[in-house]
Design an enzyme around this catalytic site. Structure first.
Site, short mmCIF file in Angstrom:
data_model
loop_
_atom_site.label_atom_id
_atom_site.label_comp_id
_atom_site.label_asym_id
_atom_site.label_seq_id
_atom_site.Cartn_x
_atom_site.Cartn_y
_atom_site.Cartn_z
N CYS A 132 -15.46 -2.11 6.86
CA CYS A 132 -16.66 -2.93 6.66
C CYS A 132 -16.24 -4.26 6.06
CB CYS A 132 -17.64 -2.21 5.72
SG CYS A 132 -19.15 -3.14 5.38
N CYS A 156 -19.47 3.73 -0.12
CA CYS A 156 -18.81 2.62 0.56
C CYS A 156 -18.56 2.93 2.03
CB CYS A 156 -17.49 2.32 -0.14
SG CYS A 156 -16.54 0.99 0.61
N ASP A 185 0.82 -1.23 0.00
CA ASP A 185 0.00 0.00 0.00
C ASP A 185 0.85 1.27 0.00
OD1 ASP A 185 -2.29 -1.45 0.04
OD2 ASP A 185 -2.76 -1.12 2.14
N CYS A 237 -23.10 -15.68 -9.15
CA CYS A 237 -23.32 -15.25 -7.76
C CYS A 237 -23.29 -13.73 -7.66
CB CYS A 237 -22.24 -15.85 -6.87
SG CYS A 237 -22.38 -15.37 -5.12
N CYS A 270 -24.65 -5.56 0.20
CA CYS A 270 -24.11 -4.24 0.52
C CYS A 270 -25.23 -3.29 0.92
CB CYS A 270 -23.35 -3.67 -0.68
SG CYS A 270 -22.66 -2.02 -0.36
#
Length: 314
Positions: free
Chosen positions: A241, A214, A134, A191, A198
């Site tokens: 989340c 989000c 990252d 799927c 969400c």
């Protein structure tokens, strides 16, 4: 230029050392420009789905081509590190993403990347390489897929057939020529459990995330106010989340990590809603020392708690 048998041997040695260091998987891909991803990435930016993350609109060419990031590079080594745990916070308290239960993963994985980097340098002379977790404009999920470690699911997470998706991704970009893996095909099929689950409808068709909706973005990256239209949809998450991962059938294969530094801290497990609400900055600094939760800063966590508290009091 190394002989083919030497390349194969070195590749296997690197893979074995990565496993010894605790990585769940290690894959290899030849450096190239991922030009085929550019239209989709630009669509994500043009639609404003990156929200306030202006840095995502910079260095696009470097994101697509690691050779522009590390001169002379030939290989992307992608590594997965498992953080799944069945440990749970109390059902009556605020929730945080599993990845933030213990020590900040940047610190844990960087140490292991440095050890693997040193191992590679001990096996090959005059290597040019850099390690990332990252910390640079690298399309890490795309390179992990290119390296055969998984595929990018409809929730945009990398999914491994063996490990599920509760995985950190990191890379070593190197000038070594190694033996390369084949990209893995998509196994999501028809799927759509992540899309349907969400609560803010942040997962957009085409495997895109609208960051404006989000929960992870709003509770971590957003430095402004949380939009009122998202009230009642956070499922008590105060940091991050996991909903779209929890419902993914491939995570029935997820197994508990073996990293002591990722264990759920007692001081976090035992936090009550009242303690979250009455938390002072000195408490925050003590409880979340060396935690990924520090990314939100005290002001961000206080805002998140106030948003949840206002919503729960309706």
């Amino acid at each position: 230029m190394y002989e083919l048998d030497h390349i194969e041997t070195l590749t296997n040695e690197i893979r074995d050392e990565a496993q010894r260091l605790g990585f769940a998987a290690c894959g290899f891909a030849a450096v190239r420009s991922l030009e085929e991803l550019k239209p989709k990435y630009e669509q994500w930016i043009d639609n404003g789905y990156h929200a306030s993350m202006a840095y995502m609109d910079r260095n696009v060419d470097k994101r697509l081509d690691p050779a522009l990031l590390v001169e002379g590079t030939k290989t992307v080594i992608s590594l997965l590190y498992n953080y799944y745990t069945s440990d749970q916070l109390s059902q009556t308290t605020y929730k945080i993403s599993r990845y933030a239960y213990g020590t900040d993963y940047h610190e844990v994985i960087k140490d292991k990347l440095n050890a693997l980097d040193a191992f590679i340098r001990s096996r090959a002379e005059n290597v040019i390489q850099r390690s990332f977790v990252d910390s640079a404009p690298v399309l890490e999920r795309a390179w992990a897929q290119e390296s055969g470690l998984g595929w990018i699911g409809k929730n945009t997470c990398l999914i491994s057939r063996r490990h599920g998706s509760f995985l950190f991704i990191s890379e070593i970009i190197t000038s070594l020529e190694l033996s390369y893996d084949e990209p893995l095909k998509d196994y999501c099929g028809s799927c759509r459990k992540c899309i349907d689950a969400c609560p803010t409808q942040a997962i957009v068709d085409g495997r895109l995330i609208d960051s404006n909706k989000c929960i992870s973005y709003q509770t971590i990256e957003n430095r402004g106010e949380i939009p009122d239209q998202l009230a009642g949809k956070f499922s008590n998450y105060v940091f991050g989340c996991d909903i779209c991962q929890e419902v993914c059938p491939w995570n029935t294969k997820a197994h508990h990590h073996n990293e002591p530094l990722f264990h759920l801290r007692d001081e976090i497990r035992d936090l009550t809603p009242e303690q979250w609400q009455n938390m002072k900055e000195e408490d925050y600094q003590r409880i979340f020392r060396k935690s990924a939760i520090k990314r939100s800063k005290f002001s961000g966590i206080s805002r998140n708690v106030a948003f949840l508290r206002k919503d729960n009091n309706k």
